[in-house]
Design a protein around this motif. Structure first.
Motif, PDB file in Angstrom:
ATOM      1  N   ILE A  21       0.885  -1.162   0.000  1.00 49.43           N
ATOM      2  CA  ILE A  21       0.000   0.000   0.000  1.00 49.43           C
ATOM      3  C   ILE A  21       0.921   1.209   0.000  1.00 49.43           C
ATOM      4  CG2 ILE A  21      -1.731   1.312   1.281  1.00 49.43           C
ATOM      5  CD1 ILE A  21      -2.642  -1.415   2.484  1.00 49.43           C
ATOM      6  N   ASN A  22       0.967   1.878  -1.142  1.00 48.55           N
ATOM      7  CA  ASN A  22       1.859   3.022  -1.322  1.00 48.55           C
ATOM      8  C   ASN A  22       1.076   4.324  -1.328  1.00 48.55           C
ATOM      9  OD1 ASN A  22       4.556   1.892  -1.687  1.00 48.55           O
ATOM     10  ND2 ASN A  22       3.688   0.896  -3.494  1.00 48.55           N
ATOM     11  N   VAL A  23       1.636   5.323  -0.665  1.00 47.50           N
ATOM     12  CA  VAL A  23       1.061   6.664  -0.642  1.00 47.50           C
ATOM     13  C   VAL A  23       2.078   7.608  -1.273  1.00 47.50           C
ATOM     14  CG1 VAL A  23       0.242   8.543   0.829  1.00 47.50           C
ATOM     15  CG2 VAL A  23      -0.316   6.168   1.415  1.00 47.50           C
ATOM     16  N   ARG A  24       1.601   8.406  -2.229  1.00 50.95           N
ATOM     17  CA  ARG A  24       2.482   9.364  -2.896  1.00 50.95           C
ATOM     18  C   ARG A  24       3.168  10.268  -1.873  1.00 50.95           C
ATOM     19  NH1 ARG A  24      -0.837   8.310  -6.434  1.00 50.95           N
ATOM     20  NH2 ARG A  24      -0.919   8.562  -8.660  1.00 50.95           N
ATOM     21  N   GLY A  25       4.461  10.430  -2.036  1.00 50.08           N
ATOM     22  CA  GLY A  25       5.223  11.293  -1.158  1.00 50.08           C
ATOM     23  C   GLY A  25       5.621  10.641   0.157  1.00 50.08           C
ATOM     24  N   THR A  26       5.127   9.431   0.403  1.00 52.09           N
ATOM     25  CA  THR A  26       5.438   8.733   1.650  1.00 52.09           C
ATOM     26  C   THR A  26       6.080   7.379   1.386  1.00 52.09           C
ATOM     27  OG1 THR A  26       3.594   9.801   2.773  1.00 52.09           O
ATOM     28  CG2 THR A  26       4.443   7.787   3.784  1.00 52.09           C
ATOM     29  N   GLY A  27       5.524   6.610   0.458  1.00 51.36           N
ATOM     30  CA  GLY A  27       6.015   5.269   0.161  1.00 51.36           C
ATOM     31  C   GLY A  27       5.104   4.213   0.740  1.00 51.36           C
ATOM     32  N   CYS A  28       5.678   3.068   1.020  1.00 51.09           N
ATOM     33  CA  CYS A  28       4.922   1.914   1.498  1.00 51.09           C
ATOM     34  C   CYS A  28       4.535   2.096   2.968  1.00 51.09           C
ATOM     35  CB  CYS A  28       5.743   0.641   1.324  1.00 51.09           C
ATOM     36  SG  CYS A  28       4.899  -0.851   1.886  1.00 51.09           S
ATOM     37  N   ILE A  29       3.221   2.041   3.232  1.00 50.11           N
ATOM     38  CA  ILE A  29       2.737   2.185   4.608  1.00 50.11           C
ATOM     39  C   ILE A  29       2.077   0.900   5.126  1.00 50.11           C
ATOM     40  CG2 ILE A  29       2.437   4.670   4.392  1.00 50.11           C
ATOM     41  CD1 ILE A  29      -0.671   3.992   4.287  1.00 50.11           C
ATOM     42  N   GLY A  30       2.012  -0.115   4.269  1.00 50.83           N
ATOM     43  CA  GLY A  30       1.375  -1.361   4.674  1.00 50.83           C
ATOM     44  C   GLY A  30       1.255  -2.306   3.507  1.00 50.83           C
ATOM     45  N   ALA A  31       0.393  -3.309   3.681  1.00 55.86           N
ATOM     46  CA  ALA A  31       0.206  -4.326   2.644  1.00 55.86           C
ATOM     47  C   ALA A  31      -1.228  -4.810   2.637  1.00 55.86           C
ATOM     48  CB  ALA A  31       1.147  -5.499   2.886  1.00 55.86           C
ATOM     49  N   VAL A  32      -1.687  -5.175   1.455  1.00 58.88           N
ATOM     50  CA  VAL A  32      -2.984  -5.834   1.284  1.00 58.88           C
ATOM     51  C   VAL A  32      -2.695  -7.223   0.734  1.00 58.88           C
ATOM     52  CG1 VAL A  32      -3.285  -4.674  -0.968  1.00 58.88           C
ATOM     53  CG2 VAL A  32      -5.239  -5.771   0.160  1.00 58.88           C
ATOM     54  N   THR A  33      -3.331  -8.235   1.319  1.00 56.36           N
ATOM     55  CA  THR A  33      -2.981  -9.614   0.993  1.00 56.36           C
ATOM     56  C   THR A  33      -4.226 -10.471   0.834  1.00 56.36           C
ATOM     57  OG1 THR A  33      -1.030  -9.317   2.394  1.00 56.36           O
ATOM     58  CG2 THR A  33      -1.519 -11.560   1.677  1.00 56.36           C
ATOM     59  N   VAL A  34      -4.175 -11.346  -0.169  1.00 54.27           N
ATOM     60  CA  VAL A  34      -5.204 -12.369  -0.389  1.00 54.27           C
ATOM     61  C   VAL A  34      -4.506 -13.713  -0.429  1.00 54.27           C
ATOM     62  CG1 VAL A  34      -6.843 -13.317  -2.080  1.00 54.27           C
ATOM     63  CG2 VAL A  34      -6.809 -10.865  -1.619  1.00 54.27           C
ATOM     64  N   SER A  35      -5.131 -14.719   0.179  1.00 54.89           N
ATOM     65  CA  SER A  35      -4.594 -16.074   0.156  1.00 54.89           C
ATOM     66  C   SER A  35      -5.733 -17.066  -0.030  1.00 54.89           C
ATOM     67  CB  SER A  35      -3.860 -16.380   1.459  1.00 54.89           C
ATOM     68  OG  SER A  35      -3.407 -17.724   1.467  1.00 54.89           O
ATOM     69  N   GLY A  36      -5.505 -18.048  -0.882  1.00 52.90           N
ATOM     70  CA  GLY A  36      -6.493 -19.105  -1.082  1.00 52.90           C
ATOM     71  C   GLY A  36      -6.651 -19.531  -2.521  1.00 52.90           C
ATOM     72  N   LEU A  37      -6.167 -18.725  -3.446  1.00 59.24           N
ATOM     73  CA  LEU A  37      -6.218 -19.039  -4.872  1.00 59.24           C
ATOM     74  C   LEU A  37      -4.802 -19.355  -5.337  1.00 59.24           C
ATOM     75  CD1 LEU A  37      -8.384 -15.963  -5.961  1.00 59.24           C
ATOM     76  CD2 LEU A  37      -9.189 -18.282  -5.464  1.00 59.24           C
TER      77      LEU A  37
END
Length: 164
Positions: free
Chosen positions: A119-135
């Motif tokens: 999860i990237n925010v302009r001017g800040t960079g990576c602030i987290g992650a979004v994840t899916v598992s099961g496929l």
């Protein structure tokens, strides 16, 4: 598709899929959007949105398993370590003929498989992650890209990875 083409396409996704602002409400909307997609399609997945070490959204849908939570944790760890999608990390390692252990990381804590995206925010960079598992990992990755594209008003068809 070749590994090089996929890496090029994922780099483009990572460049384009940036938020101007992202907070707890944004995280909830992203997680809910993914959940709605999964329910509509009858997918047995688990979904996680995390801002660094703070969980924002988690859902385990019918058909998912307890293993999915561990896969999410391991894929998310890779994203938060390298600020790149877990699928890109896995493809790069495959291209180099290496494993996460070759980089001094534990397989028990880091999974170079598709499904987690920064999860990237302009001017800040990576602030987290979004994840899916099961496929299958490519489908996990594409599902996340589809949700991010929808929330950001980007053309998912032009961004998604093509079928192998």
């Amino acid at each position: 598709m070749t590994i090089d083409q996929d890496l090029k396409d994922i780099a483009e996704q990572e460049e384009i899929l940036h938020f101007d602002h992202f907070d707890l409400r944004s995280g909830w909307r992203l997680g809910k959007h993914l959940r709605d997609m999964a329910v509509e399609r009858g997918l047995g997945v688990a979904i996680d949105v995390t801002l660094h070490s703070m969980p924002v959204f988690y859902a385990a849908l019918p058909g998912s398993s307890p293993d999915n939570a561990n896969w999410i944790r391991r894929k998310r760890n890779l994203v938060l370590r390298y600020f790149k999608s877990s699928y890109a990390c896995g493809l790069q390692l495959k291209k180099q003929g290496k494993t996460v252990a070759d980089n001094g990381l534990s397989d028990a804590d880091f999974a170079p498989h598709g499904g987690s995206f920064p999860i990237n925010v302009r001017g800040t960079g990576c602030i987290g992650a979004v994840t899916v598992s099961g496929l299958p990992q490519r489908e996990d990755h594409n599902m996340v890209v589809e949700a991010l594209s929808a929330l950001l008003g980007k053309d998912h068809e032009g961004l998604k990875l093509q079928a192998e």
